[in-house]
Design a protein around this motif. Sequence first.
Motif, PDB file in Angstrom:
ATOM      1  N   PHE A   1       2.550  14.380  10.869  1.00  0.00           N
ATOM      2  CA  PHE A   1       1.635  14.656   9.757  1.00  0.00           C
ATOM      3  C   PHE A   1       1.577  13.433   8.843  1.00  0.00           C
ATOM      4  N   PRO A   2       0.976  12.335   9.333  1.00  0.00           N
ATOM      5  CA  PRO A   2       0.962  11.112   8.526  1.00  0.00           C
ATOM      6  C   PRO A   2       0.045  11.214   7.318  1.00  0.00           C
ATOM      7  N   ILE A   3       0.466  10.586   6.237  1.00  0.00           N
ATOM      8  CA  ILE A   3      -0.361  10.440   5.041  1.00  0.00           C
ATOM      9  C   ILE A   3      -0.463   8.947   4.772  1.00  0.00           C
ATOM     10  N   ALA A   4      -1.687   8.430   4.717  1.00  0.00           N
ATOM     11  CA  ALA A   4      -1.881   6.986   4.572  1.00  0.00           C
ATOM     12  C   ALA A   4      -1.724   6.523   3.125  1.00  0.00           C
ATOM     13  N   ALA A   5      -2.265   7.259   2.187  1.00  0.00           N
ATOM     14  CA  ALA A   5      -2.288   6.803   0.792  1.00  0.00           C
ATOM     15  C   ALA A   5      -0.918   6.954   0.137  1.00  0.00           C
ATOM     16  N   HIS A   6      -0.481   5.878  -0.503  1.00  0.00           N
ATOM     17  CA  HIS A   6       0.767   5.951  -1.273  1.00  0.00           C
ATOM     18  C   HIS A   6       0.479   6.587  -2.621  1.00  0.00           C
ATOM     19  N   GLU A   7       1.273   7.568  -3.000  1.00  0.00           N
ATOM     20  CA  GLU A   7       1.082   8.254  -4.279  1.00  0.00           C
ATOM     21  C   GLU A   7       1.628   7.458  -5.444  1.00  0.00           C
ATOM     22  N   VAL A   8       2.671   6.674  -5.193  1.00  0.00           N
ATOM     23  CA  VAL A   8       3.298   5.875  -6.233  1.00  0.00           C
ATOM     24  C   VAL A   8       3.875   4.634  -5.566  1.00  0.00           C
ATOM     25  N   THR A   9       4.049   3.573  -6.334  1.00  0.00           N
ATOM     26  CA  THR A   9       4.621   2.335  -5.807  1.00  0.00           C
ATOM     27  C   THR A   9       5.880   1.994  -6.592  1.00  0.00           C
ATOM     28  N   PRO A  10       6.721   1.139  -6.039  1.00  0.00           N
ATOM     29  CA  PRO A  10       7.891   0.702  -6.799  1.00  0.00           C
ATOM     30  C   PRO A  10       7.508   0.030  -8.116  1.00  0.00           C
ATOM     31  N   ASP A  11       6.387  -0.697  -8.151  1.00  0.00           N
ATOM     32  CA  ASP A  11       5.911  -1.317  -9.395  1.00  0.00           C
ATOM     33  C   ASP A  11       5.686  -0.274 -10.481  1.00  0.00           C
ATOM     34  N   ALA A  12       5.023   0.812 -10.107  1.00  0.00           N
ATOM     35  CA  ALA A  12       4.711   1.863 -11.082  1.00  0.00           C
ATOM     36  C   ALA A  12       5.983   2.506 -11.641  1.00  0.00           C
ATOM     37  N   LEU A  13       7.061   2.491 -10.844  1.00  0.00           N
ATOM     38  CA  LEU A  13       8.323   3.082 -11.275  1.00  0.00           C
ATOM     39  C   LEU A  13       9.278   2.060 -11.893  1.00  0.00           C
ATOM     40  N   GLY A  14       8.836   0.800 -11.930  1.00  0.00           N
ATOM     41  CA  GLY A  14       9.682  -0.254 -12.498  1.00  0.00           C
ATOM     42  C   GLY A  14      10.859  -0.622 -11.613  1.00  0.00           C
ATOM     43  N   LEU A  15      10.731  -0.388 -10.316  1.00  0.00           N
ATOM     44  CA  LEU A  15      11.815  -0.704  -9.383  1.00  0.00           C
ATOM     45  C   LEU A  15      11.684  -2.137  -8.872  1.00  0.00           C
ATOM     46  N   PRO A  16      12.751  -2.936  -8.971  1.00  0.00           N
ATOM     47  CA  PRO A  16      12.704  -4.239  -8.317  1.00  0.00           C
ATOM     48  C   PRO A  16      12.608  -4.015  -6.808  1.00  0.00           C
ATOM     49  N   HIS A  17      11.757  -4.780  -6.154  1.00  0.00           N
ATOM     50  CA  HIS A  17      11.545  -4.568  -4.724  1.00  0.00           C
ATOM     51  C   HIS A  17      10.935  -5.780  -4.058  1.00  0.00           C
ATOM     52  N   GLU A  18      11.042  -5.782  -2.765  1.00  0.00           N
ATOM     53  CA  GLU A  18      10.323  -6.726  -1.925  1.00  0.00           C
ATOM     54  C   GLU A  18       9.506  -5.897  -0.949  1.00  0.00           C
ATOM     55  N   GLU A  19       8.205  -6.176  -0.899  1.00  0.00           N
ATOM     56  CA  GLU A  19       7.366  -5.490   0.084  1.00  0.00           C
ATOM     57  C   GLU A  19       7.538  -6.219   1.409  1.00  0.00           C
ATOM     58  N   MET A  20       7.676  -5.458   2.476  1.00  0.00           N
ATOM     59  CA  MET A  20       7.967  -6.058   3.771  1.00  0.00           C
ATOM     60  C   MET A  20       6.974  -5.592   4.825  1.00  0.00           C
ATOM     61  N   GLN A  21       6.755  -6.481   5.790  1.00  0.00           N
ATOM     62  CA  GLN A  21       6.027  -6.112   6.998  1.00  0.00           C
ATOM     63  C   GLN A  21       6.768  -6.722   8.172  1.00  0.00           C
ATOM     64  N   VAL A  22       7.047  -5.905   9.157  1.00  0.00           N
ATOM     65  CA  VAL A  22       7.748  -6.351  10.349  1.00  0.00           C
ATOM     66  C   VAL A  22       6.834  -6.099  11.539  1.00  0.00           C
ATOM     67  N   ARG A  23       6.728  -7.101  12.402  1.00  0.00           N
ATOM     68  CA  ARG A  23       5.892  -6.924  13.590  1.00  0.00           C
ATOM     69  C   ARG A  23       6.767  -6.420  14.738  1.00  0.00           C
ATOM     70  N   ALA A  24       6.409  -5.270  15.282  1.00  0.00           N
ATOM     71  CA  ALA A  24       7.142  -4.694  16.416  1.00  0.00           C
ATOM     72  C   ALA A  24       6.849  -5.496  17.685  1.00  0.00           C
ATOM     73  N   GLU A  25       7.605  -5.245  18.713  1.00  0.00           N
ATOM     74  CA  GLU A  25       7.431  -5.974  19.976  1.00  0.00           C
ATOM     75  C   GLU A  25       6.012  -5.880  20.533  1.00  0.00           C
ATOM     76  N   ASP A  26       5.346  -4.762  20.288  1.00  0.00           N
ATOM     77  CA  ASP A  26       3.989  -4.586  20.812  1.00  0.00           C
ATOM     78  C   ASP A  26       2.916  -5.077  19.845  1.00  0.00           C
ATOM     79  N   GLY A  27       3.322  -5.722  18.740  1.00  0.00           N
ATOM     80  CA  GLY A  27       2.365  -6.318  17.813  1.00  0.00           C
ATOM     81  C   GLY A  27       1.984  -5.470  16.621  1.00  0.00           C
ATOM     82  N   VAL A  28       2.419  -4.237  16.560  1.00  0.00           N
ATOM     83  CA  VAL A  28       2.084  -3.342  15.452  1.00  0.00           C
ATOM     84  C   VAL A  28       2.873  -3.750  14.206  1.00  0.00           C
TER      85      VAL A  28
END
Length: 123
Positions: free
Chosen positions: A32-59
């Motif tokens: 039951f995937p939901i695409a839209a994020h309801e809140v972000t770490p920025d909105a909550l004042g959380l220090p964070h690093e946004e990450m993207q990792v490429r899987a073996e199949d390119g996703v």
Amino acid sequence: MKRAARTLLRLLGLLALLSVLLLIFEKHLIYFPIAAHEVTPDALGLPHEEMQVRAEDGVLVHGYFLPRQGSRLVVLLSHGNAGNVSHRLDRAMLLQRHVPVDVLLFDYRGYGRSEGRPDEEGT
């Protein structure tokens, strides 16, 4: 006797049809995937690093790394079969409030900002 045999055949046919339908719609009944994020770490004042990792199949798989000062451990926090990482930021905050750990949250394929479609192999 003939009536019982016909009833049994009908039940078997119905069971076969239901089995085929379950196979066809299996992914829709599990994920039951939901695409839209309801809140972000920025909105909550959380220090964070946004990450993207490429899987073996390119996703590309999206996630957040939430560091905490004084941490020596990292907790991998996964969401369930519904929602996305934005629905687990409250748990990450609670965890970090009580335990000095970094938290890594990620979206499965097809959830949140991750590419692809959810399936057993991708998970």
